[in-house]
Design a protein around this motif. Structure first.
Motif, mmCIF file in Angstrom:
data_model
loop_
_atom_site.group_PDB
_atom_site.id
_atom_site.type_symbol
_atom_site.label_atom_id
_atom_site.label_comp_id
_atom_site.label_asym_id
_atom_site.label_seq_id
_atom_site.Cartn_x
_atom_site.Cartn_y
_atom_site.Cartn_z
ATOM 1 N N ALA A 216 0.836 -1.198 0.000
ATOM 2 C CA ALA A 216 0.000 0.000 0.000
ATOM 3 C C ALA A 216 0.875 1.255 0.000
ATOM 4 C CB ALA A 216 -0.905 -0.002 1.222
ATOM 5 N N PRO A 217 0.348 2.352 -0.535
ATOM 6 C CA PRO A 217 1.107 3.604 -0.523
ATOM 7 C C PRO A 217 1.142 4.219 0.863
ATOM 8 C CG PRO A 217 -1.070 3.974 -1.431
ATOM 9 C CD PRO A 217 -0.939 2.488 -1.225
ATOM 10 N N SER A 218 1.964 5.189 1.012
ATOM 11 C CA SER A 218 2.024 5.952 2.259
ATOM 12 C C SER A 218 0.703 6.673 2.479
ATOM 13 C CB SER A 218 3.143 6.990 2.187
ATOM 14 O OG SER A 218 2.812 7.993 1.227
ATOM 15 N N GLY A 219 0.498 7.148 3.706
ATOM 16 C CA GLY A 219 -0.647 8.005 3.937
ATOM 17 C C GLY A 219 -0.479 9.305 3.168
ATOM 18 N N PRO A 220 -1.577 9.947 2.786
ATOM 19 C CA PRO A 220 -1.465 11.208 2.046
ATOM 20 C C PRO A 220 -0.727 12.269 2.857
ATOM 21 C CG PRO A 220 -3.711 10.349 1.954
ATOM 22 C CD PRO A 220 -2.972 9.541 2.980
ATOM 23 N N PHE A 221 0.066 13.041 2.179
ATOM 24 C CA PHE A 221 0.718 14.190 2.802
ATOM 25 C C PHE A 221 0.553 15.385 1.876
ATOM 26 C CE2 PHE A 221 3.834 11.846 0.367
ATOM 27 C CZ PHE A 221 4.631 12.787 -0.252
ATOM 28 N N THR A 222 0.588 16.579 2.462
ATOM 29 C CA THR A 222 0.222 17.788 1.727
ATOM 30 C C THR A 222 1.314 18.841 1.819
ATOM 31 O OG1 THR A 222 -2.120 17.381 2.184
ATOM 32 C CG2 THR A 222 -1.515 19.597 1.477
#
Length: 341
Positions: A216-222
């Motif tokens: 799975a990808p990383s958690g979203p970051f902004t």
């Protein structure tokens, strides 16, 4: 191999765009290159190298500034947004025969060797670099140019100038003077300006993350950019970079999956390409601002990263991060490393 900061310094290779006549980003069509053998951090291209490569831009001469009682007057805006030209000017009200205008610049927070200063020459319709002289101090710069003018209080003579900082925020104070060629020197009141840039922040990234190959990808970051300056920022860009090596292999663009979320489009893959500091990789993020970023305006880039199943087994860590800039100048970068399992 130099640190990942060298790769960050070279991201303008894929993200930079040439400037315009009205708001010229640093570099004006040049490209900064990363020095892979040294740790450059956020070091920017030299002012001299950037200025030498700029296309000449014809602009009208400056209007008269100052008061009739001043033999020489100097104007400077209160803010100098980093990476953009800011107009200033000299006005003479005394005859000058083969004289010299001198700008003594003292800075705090950055070195004056990161400044580029030019004056407009009406006969050639070109901006020309002011001659700089060594002072023995990295916070004291001297810039000069020759001048001849049959000036008086009734007939002032004005010279258009422009200045930009290619480094980081701080303040600078400029004292302008003129040698009239007959042994007399006149000085203008000192002017002080703040060099500034948009605020950038990164939220949502968990520094201790370890990503699984094929998982799975990383958690979203902004990445959030707010223009806290008093001028629109043109040619805004953001980039992502990554670099990772093992005992025998290195990460390639196919080994990482970078995605960006855009309203109305959902998650879109952003192709990573080799470049900057081989075998590093980088990607220009999808634009989120239409036109220049207005004063007070905010834009955000929402991202996530995954490790493909093809990633080499001997690579257990990736040095990665983001940069933000305008034109060819990066004014922010933050490392976002992650482990690989």
């Amino acid at each position: 191999m130099g640190s990942v900061a060298a790769l960050a310094a070279g991201l303008v290779l894929v993200a930079g765009t040439a400037g315009t006549a009205t708001a010229i980003p640093a570099g004006g069509g040049t490209r900064a290159t990363a020095g892979c053998g040294s740790d450059q951090g956020e070091k920017q291209p030299s002012a001299a190298a950037a200025a030498a490569a700029r296309a000449a831009t014809a602009e009208p001469p400056a209007a008269a500034v100052g008061t009739a009682a001043e033999k020489i007057s100097y104007s400077l805006p209160s803010q100098l947004p980093i990476g953009m030209w800011s107009r200033s000017g000299i006005t003479l009200r005394t005859p000058v025969t083969k004289g010299t205008v001198r700008l003594d610049v003292r800075s705090r927070g950055f070195g004056t060797d990161s400044l580029s200063v030019q004056h407009y020459v009406p006969t050639t319709h070109k901006w020309t670099d002011l001659k700089s002289s060594p002072t023995g101090s990295d916070t004291h710069g001297v810039f000069t140019f020759p001048v001849t003018a049959d000036a008086s209080a009734a007939r002032p003579h004005s010279v258009a100038l422009r200045i930009q900082d290619l480094d980081r925020p701080g303040t600078l104070t400029v004292t302008a003077s003129v040698d009239d060629g007959k042994g007399r020197t006149y000085s203008a009141p000192a002017r002080t300006a703040t060099t500034t840039r948009p605020d950038v922040s990164v939220s949502g990234w968990r520094g201790g993350d370890r990503l699984t190959r094929g998982g799975a990808p990383s958690g979203p970051f902004t990445v959030t950019v707010k223009n806290t300056t008093d001028r629109p920022y043109p040619a805004l860009y953001a980039s992502y970079y990554a670099y990772g090596t093992g005992n025998s292999h290195a990460l390639a663009p196919k080994d990482l999956v970078l995605q960006q979320y855009r309203p109305g489009h959902g998650w879109e893959r952003v192709p990573l390409v080799a470049g900057g500091c081989d075998p590093g990789m980088s990607a220009a993020l999808l634009p989120v601002a239409k036109g220049p970023l207005a004063p007070g305006a905010t834009v955000s880039y929402r991202l996530r990263i995954a490790v493909a199943a093809s990633a080499p087994r001997d690579v257990s860590r990736a040095d990665a991060g983001v940069t933000v800039g305008n034109g060819d100048l990066s004014f922010f970068h933050q490392d976002l490393p992650f482990g690989i399992r």
